[in-house]
Design a protein around this motif. Structure first.
Motif, mmCIF file in Angstrom:
data_model
loop_
_atom_site.group_PDB
_atom_site.id
_atom_site.type_symbol
_atom_site.label_atom_id
_atom_site.label_comp_id
_atom_site.label_asym_id
_atom_site.label_seq_id
_atom_site.Cartn_x
_atom_site.Cartn_y
_atom_site.Cartn_z
ATOM 1 N N SER A 187 59.763 50.425 31.023
ATOM 2 C CA SER A 187 59.235 51.233 31.965
ATOM 3 C C SER A 187 57.649 51.207 31.459
ATOM 4 O O SER A 187 57.060 50.994 32.082
ATOM 5 N N VAL A 188 57.886 51.315 30.175
ATOM 6 C CA VAL A 188 56.640 51.185 29.678
ATOM 7 C C VAL A 188 56.304 50.485 29.247
ATOM 8 O O VAL A 188 54.868 49.990 29.133
ATOM 9 N N GLU A 189 56.939 48.967 29.204
ATOM 10 C CA GLU A 189 56.126 48.188 28.788
ATOM 11 C C GLU A 189 55.936 47.065 30.456
ATOM 12 O O GLU A 189 55.083 46.350 30.263
ATOM 13 N N ALA A 190 56.823 47.726 31.400
ATOM 14 C CA ALA A 190 56.913 47.403 32.489
ATOM 15 C C ALA A 190 54.958 47.801 33.280
ATOM 16 O O ALA A 190 54.829 47.457 34.781
ATOM 17 N N ALA A 191 54.691 48.709 33.045
ATOM 18 C CA ALA A 191 53.730 49.484 33.384
ATOM 19 C C ALA A 191 52.835 48.844 32.438
ATOM 20 O O ALA A 191 51.812 48.379 33.090
ATOM 21 N N ARG A 192 53.002 48.438 30.944
ATOM 22 C CA ARG A 192 51.721 48.013 30.669
ATOM 23 C C ARG A 192 51.316 45.956 31.616
ATOM 24 O O ARG A 192 51.051 45.899 31.850
ATOM 25 N N ILE A 193 52.121 45.796 31.580
ATOM 26 C CA ILE A 193 52.546 44.773 31.691
ATOM 27 C C ILE A 193 51.346 44.382 33.380
ATOM 28 O O ILE A 193 50.970 43.877 33.357
ATOM 29 N N SER A 194 52.202 45.353 34.544
ATOM 30 C CA SER A 194 51.076 45.319 35.618
ATOM 31 C C SER A 194 50.306 46.042 35.476
ATOM 32 O O SER A 194 49.042 45.849 36.107
ATOM 33 N N ALA A 195 49.711 46.636 34.557
ATOM 34 C CA ALA A 195 48.967 47.155 34.890
ATOM 35 C C ALA A 195 47.712 45.980 33.675
ATOM 36 O O ALA A 195 46.354 46.095 34.062
ATOM 37 N N GLN A 196 47.954 45.448 32.936
ATOM 38 C CA GLN A 196 47.449 43.789 32.458
ATOM 39 C C GLN A 196 47.275 43.079 33.652
ATOM 40 O O GLN A 196 45.650 42.530 33.708
ATOM 41 N N ALA A 197 48.099 42.944 34.758
ATOM 42 C CA ALA A 197 47.864 41.762 35.560
ATOM 43 C C ALA A 197 47.404 42.254 37.021
ATOM 44 O O ALA A 197 45.985 41.245 37.203
ATOM 45 N N LYS A 198 47.103 43.899 37.261
ATOM 46 C CA LYS A 198 46.422 44.235 37.878
ATOM 47 C C LYS A 198 44.791 43.557 37.196
ATOM 48 O O LYS A 198 43.586 43.845 37.781
ATOM 49 N N ALA A 199 44.102 44.524 35.719
ATOM 50 C CA ALA A 199 43.547 43.781 35.086
ATOM 51 C C ALA A 199 42.632 42.267 34.976
ATOM 52 O O ALA A 199 41.335 41.664 35.158
ATOM 53 N N ASP A 200 43.883 41.954 35.117
ATOM 54 C CA ASP A 200 43.535 40.422 34.969
ATOM 55 C C ASP A 200 42.916 39.408 36.618
ATOM 56 O O ASP A 200 42.399 38.780 36.618
ATOM 57 N N VAL A 201 43.672 39.823 37.993
ATOM 58 C CA VAL A 201 43.908 40.310 39.432
ATOM 59 C C VAL A 201 42.271 40.264 39.870
ATOM 60 O O VAL A 201 41.408 39.632 40.276
ATOM 61 N N GLU A 202 41.609 41.446 39.035
ATOM 62 C CA GLU A 202 40.216 42.211 38.864
ATOM 63 C C GLU A 202 39.656 40.774 38.749
ATOM 64 O O GLU A 202 38.460 41.029 39.212
ATOM 65 N N GLN A 203 39.951 40.584 37.567
ATOM 66 C CA GLN A 203 38.759 39.897 36.837
ATOM 67 C C GLN A 203 38.313 38.613 37.567
ATOM 68 O O GLN A 203 37.054 38.085 37.628
ATOM 69 N N GLU A 204 39.673 38.146 37.206
ATOM 70 C CA GLU A 204 39.198 36.668 38.539
ATOM 71 C C GLU A 204 38.714 36.844 39.727
ATOM 72 O O GLU A 204 38.108 36.409 40.385
ATOM 73 N N MET A 205 38.912 38.499 40.141
ATOM 74 C CA MET A 205 38.076 38.271 41.713
ATOM 75 C C MET A 205 37.040 38.508 41.503
ATOM 76 O O MET A 205 36.219 37.744 42.201
ATOM 77 N N ASN A 206 36.711 38.820 40.132
ATOM 78 C CA ASN A 206 35.215 39.281 40.208
ATOM 79 C C ASN A 206 34.638 37.930 39.285
ATOM 80 O O ASN A 206 33.237 37.378 40.219
ATOM 81 N N ARG A 207 35.151 37.144 39.150
ATOM 82 C CA ARG A 207 34.965 35.793 38.478
ATOM 83 C C ARG A 207 34.090 34.900 40.018
ATOM 84 O O ARG A 207 33.504 33.706 39.980
ATOM 85 N N ALA A 208 36.052 35.224 40.744
ATOM 86 C CA ALA A 208 35.448 34.299 41.976
ATOM 87 C C ALA A 208 34.273 34.879 43.289
ATOM 88 O O ALA A 208 33.721 34.249 44.272
ATOM 89 N N ARG A 209 34.221 36.130 43.056
ATOM 90 C CA ARG A 209 32.836 36.894 43.480
ATOM 91 C C ARG A 209 31.692 36.448 43.223
ATOM 92 O O ARG A 209 30.861 35.423 43.911
ATOM 93 N N GLU A 210 31.673 36.294 41.107
ATOM 94 C CA GLU A 210 30.050 36.007 41.168
ATOM 95 C C GLU A 210 29.978 34.357 41.448
ATOM 96 O O GLU A 210 28.743 33.643 41.982
ATOM 97 N N SER A 211 31.661 33.714 42.035
ATOM 98 C CA SER A 211 30.903 32.337 42.448
ATOM 99 C C SER A 211 30.842 31.654 43.066
ATOM 100 O O SER A 211 30.167 30.808 43.795
ATOM 101 N N LEU A 212 31.351 32.447 44.020
ATOM 102 C CA LEU A 212 31.037 32.254 45.472
ATOM 103 C C LEU A 212 29.424 32.900 46.184
ATOM 104 O O LEU A 212 28.357 32.443 46.599
ATOM 105 N N ARG A 213 29.228 34.535 44.864
ATOM 106 C CA ARG A 213 28.057 34.637 45.206
ATOM 107 C C ARG A 213 26.661 33.615 44.496
ATOM 108 O O ARG A 213 25.852 32.930 45.007
ATOM 109 N N GLU A 214 27.383 32.929 43.676
ATOM 110 C CA GLU A 214 26.658 31.474 43.101
ATOM 111 C C GLU A 214 25.981 30.434 44.123
ATOM 112 O O GLU A 214 25.068 30.219 44.460
ATOM 113 N N GLN A 215 27.134 29.845 45.093
ATOM 114 C CA GLN A 215 27.294 29.276 45.867
ATOM 115 C C GLN A 215 26.686 29.316 46.944
ATOM 116 O O GLN A 215 25.526 28.687 47.813
ATOM 117 N N VAL A 216 26.890 30.601 47.939
ATOM 118 C CA VAL A 216 25.758 30.944 48.387
ATOM 119 C C VAL A 216 24.646 31.682 48.436
ATOM 120 O O VAL A 216 23.448 31.218 49.179
#
Length: 156
Positions: free
Chosen positions: A95-124
């Motif tokens: 359970s702890v490991e699943a929560a950690r992996i889930s949190a890590q995946a959310k953080a990774d997704v958040e980072q990717e979203m931020n990168r995509a936003r920044e890239s989009l902003r740069e393009q815009v």
């Protein structure tokens, strides 16, 4: 010979034989019988003691078997408890490991979203600059340009 004298002699011989038997023969026979009786009594007592010891040994064996069964049952119960505890700990760790992996995946997704936003902003921004460039090439009107830039700013 006279029958009385013969009878009397036989009586004396018989009495002598009885006295001799009582004095010399009977004591060893009585002693042997007494020894035999005491040996038989000792044997019977030993048999009784053996029977008693056997019964006590049977009771002790039954007690030891019952104690052994109880110990085995207790060991099995302890092993089952330990197994349940290990399973529970494994579930908690999973359970702890699943929560950690889930949190890590959310953080990774958040980072990717931020990168995509920044890239989009740069393009815009690049498009906005291109658009501004093309507008400036065609005509220069400060009021229209300010309005366009504020609209672009709000959209970003």
């Amino acid at each position: 010979m006279n029958i009385n004298a013969t009878l009397f002699a036989q009586l004396i011989v018989f009495l002598g034989l009885v006295v001799f038997t009582i004095k010399f023969v009977w004591p060893p026979i009585a002693k042997a019988l007494d020894e035999r009786a005491s040996k038989i009594a000792e044997g019977l007592a030993a048999a009784e003691r053996g029977k008693s010891d056997f019964e006590q040994a049977e009771k002790k064996v039954a007690e030891l078997l019952a104690e052994g069964r109880n110990q085995v049952a207790e060991m099995v119960a302890n092993a089952e408890k330990r197994a349940a505890k290990i399973v529970e700990e494994a579930k908690e760790q999973a359970s702890v490991e699943a929560a950690r992996i889930s949190a890590q995946a959310k953080a990774d997704v958040e980072q990717e979203m931020n990168r995509a936003r920044e890239s989009l902003r740069e393009q815009v921004a690049a498009l906005a600059v291109k658009g501004a460039e093309s507008i400036l090439r065609v005509e220069v009107d400060a009021q229209k340009h300010a309005q366009l830039l504020s609209t672009l700013k709000q959209e970003l």
